[in-house]
Design a protein around this motif. Sequence first.
Motif, PDB file in Angstrom:
ATOM      1  N   MET A   1       5.748 154.936  68.439  1.00 52.35           N
ATOM      2  CA  MET A   1       5.708 155.368  69.819  1.00 52.35           C
ATOM      3  C   MET A   1       6.348 154.327  70.727  1.00 52.35           C
ATOM      4  N   ARG A   2       7.168 153.518  70.124  1.00 57.58           N
ATOM      5  CA  ARG A   2       7.828 152.470  70.895  1.00 57.58           C
ATOM      6  C   ARG A   2       8.788 153.068  71.921  1.00 57.58           C
ATOM      7  N   ALA A   3       9.533 154.094  71.526  1.00 57.17           N
ATOM      8  CA  ALA A   3      10.489 154.703  72.456  1.00 57.17           C
ATOM      9  C   ALA A   3       9.777 155.382  73.619  1.00 57.17           C
ATOM     10  N   GLU A   4       8.668 156.038  73.324  1.00 58.56           N
ATOM     11  CA  GLU A   4       7.916 156.707  74.390  1.00 58.56           C
ATOM     12  C   GLU A   4       7.326 155.698  75.365  1.00 58.56           C
ATOM     13  N   SER A   5       6.831 154.579  74.836  1.00 61.45           N
ATOM     14  CA  SER A   5       6.265 153.581  75.745  1.00 61.45           C
ATOM     15  C   SER A   5       7.354 152.961  76.624  1.00 61.45           C
ATOM     16  N   ALA A   6       8.545 152.760  76.062  1.00 59.05           N
ATOM     17  CA  ALA A   6       9.646 152.237  76.878  1.00 59.05           C
ATOM     18  C   ALA A   6      10.070 153.256  77.934  1.00 59.05           C
ATOM     19  N   LEU A   7      10.066 154.532  77.570  1.00 52.70           N
ATOM     20  CA  LEU A   7      10.429 155.581  78.526  1.00 52.70           C
ATOM     21  C   LEU A   7       9.456 155.612  79.700  1.00 52.70           C
ATOM     22  N   PHE A   8       8.159 155.620  79.409  1.00 53.34           N
ATOM     23  CA  PHE A   8       7.170 155.676  80.483  1.00 53.34           C
ATOM     24  C   PHE A   8       7.103 154.371  81.262  1.00 53.34           C
ATOM     25  N   ALA A   9       7.405 153.250  80.623  1.00 52.41           N
ATOM     26  CA  ALA A   9       7.479 151.985  81.361  1.00 52.41           C
ATOM     27  C   ALA A   9       8.645 152.022  82.348  1.00 52.41           C
ATOM     28  N   GLY A  10       9.763 152.627  81.951  1.00 53.67           N
ATOM     29  CA  GLY A  10      10.886 152.792  82.876  1.00 53.67           C
ATOM     30  C   GLY A  10      10.530 153.699  84.039  1.00 53.67           C
ATOM     31  N   ALA A  12       7.505 154.151  85.193  1.00 56.51           N
ATOM     32  CA  ALA A  12       6.568 153.380  86.022  1.00 56.51           C
ATOM     33  C   ALA A  12       7.312 152.376  86.892  1.00 56.51           C
ATOM     34  N   ALA A  13       8.319 151.723  86.324  1.00 54.62           N
ATOM     35  CA  ALA A  13       9.108 150.767  87.119  1.00 54.62           C
ATOM     36  C   ALA A  13       9.838 151.484  88.254  1.00 54.62           C
ATOM     37  N   PHE A  14      10.360 152.677  87.969  1.00 57.27           N
ATOM     38  CA  PHE A  14      11.023 153.454  89.017  1.00 57.27           C
ATOM     39  C   PHE A  14      10.067 153.772  90.160  1.00 57.27           C
ATOM     40  N   VAL A  17       9.235 150.594  92.215  1.00 52.26           N
ATOM     41  CA  VAL A  17      10.304 150.186  93.132  1.00 52.26           C
ATOM     42  C   VAL A  17      10.414 151.157  94.302  1.00 52.26           C
ATOM     43  N   THR A  18      10.424 152.450  93.998  1.00 51.72           N
ATOM     44  CA  THR A  18      10.539 153.421  95.093  1.00 51.72           C
ATOM     45  C   THR A  18       9.301 153.408  95.985  1.00 51.72           C
ATOM     46  N   GLY A  19       8.125 153.187  95.405  1.00 55.04           N
ATOM     47  CA  GLY A  19       6.911 153.100  96.219  1.00 55.04           C
ATOM     48  C   GLY A  19       6.922 151.889  97.132  1.00 55.04           C
ATOM     49  N   LEU A  40       0.786 154.439  88.742  1.00 53.91           N
ATOM     50  CA  LEU A  40      -0.391 154.164  87.922  1.00 53.91           C
ATOM     51  C   LEU A  40      -0.508 155.127  86.746  1.00 53.91           C
ATOM     52  N   MET A  41      -0.209 156.400  86.974  1.00 54.08           N
ATOM     53  CA  MET A  41      -0.298 157.378  85.888  1.00 54.08           C
ATOM     54  C   MET A  41       0.753 157.129  84.819  1.00 54.08           C
ATOM     55  N   SER A  42       1.985 156.859  85.213  1.00 55.11           N
ATOM     56  CA  SER A  42       3.023 156.610  84.217  1.00 55.11           C
ATOM     57  C   SER A  42       2.801 155.266  83.531  1.00 55.11           C
ATOM     58  N   GLY A  43       2.260 154.289  84.250  1.00 54.54           N
ATOM     59  CA  GLY A  43       1.909 153.023  83.623  1.00 54.54           C
ATOM     60  C   GLY A  43       0.791 153.182  82.600  1.00 54.54           C
ATOM     61  N   LEU A  44      -0.177 154.046  82.900  1.00 52.86           N
ATOM     62  CA  LEU A  44      -1.248 154.318  81.955  1.00 52.86           C
ATOM     63  C   LEU A  44      -0.707 154.979  80.692  1.00 52.86           C
ATOM     64  N   LEU A  45       0.221 155.910  80.849  1.00 52.85           N
ATOM     65  CA  LEU A  45       0.843 156.538  79.680  1.00 52.85           C
ATOM     66  C   LEU A  45       1.644 155.534  78.863  1.00 52.85           C
ATOM     67  N   ALA A  46       2.367 154.647  79.520  1.00 51.00           N
ATOM     68  CA  ALA A  46       3.125 153.617  78.808  1.00 51.00           C
ATOM     69  C   ALA A  46       2.182 152.702  78.042  1.00 51.00           C
TER      70      ALA A  46
END
Length: 129
Positions: A1-10, A12-14, A17-19, A40-46
């Motif tokens: 699940m490394r790719a999924e965690s990187a996707l959701f971390a990206g 979350a970073a977006f 920054v936008t927030g 917070l939700m996307s960070g939790l998923l990551a």
Amino acid sequence: MRAESALFAGVAAFFAVTGALYGWLAAEPAGTVALTVAFLMSGLLALFCWTQHVKRGERLQDRADIAVVEGAGPLDFFAPHSLYPVLCALGAALFGLGVVFGVWLVLIGFGVLVPGTVGFVFQYGQRER
């Protein structure tokens, strides 16, 4: 699940920054709160995906040198049938209607929703793996 965690971390970073930019440039707080909650939700998923990767190791889908035949076989246990999802949906609907029509309907909805959720979560808790 490394790719999924990187996707959701990206993602979350977006949202972070936008927030931050929205909170700095905009005059209203609702959008800032919405972007913060999305972060917070996307960070939790990551975090969940990364924890699963660390706990369970690499999956077959994570490896590039894998043959399709190596992934054959049973995947996992899937429930054949259950009435608990219907009970949860009915309880949630009654709870939502109770917000509109009165506290008495909220209490009935809560009384239907709680046993439905508990049954849905624990119905296969005692099965052998």
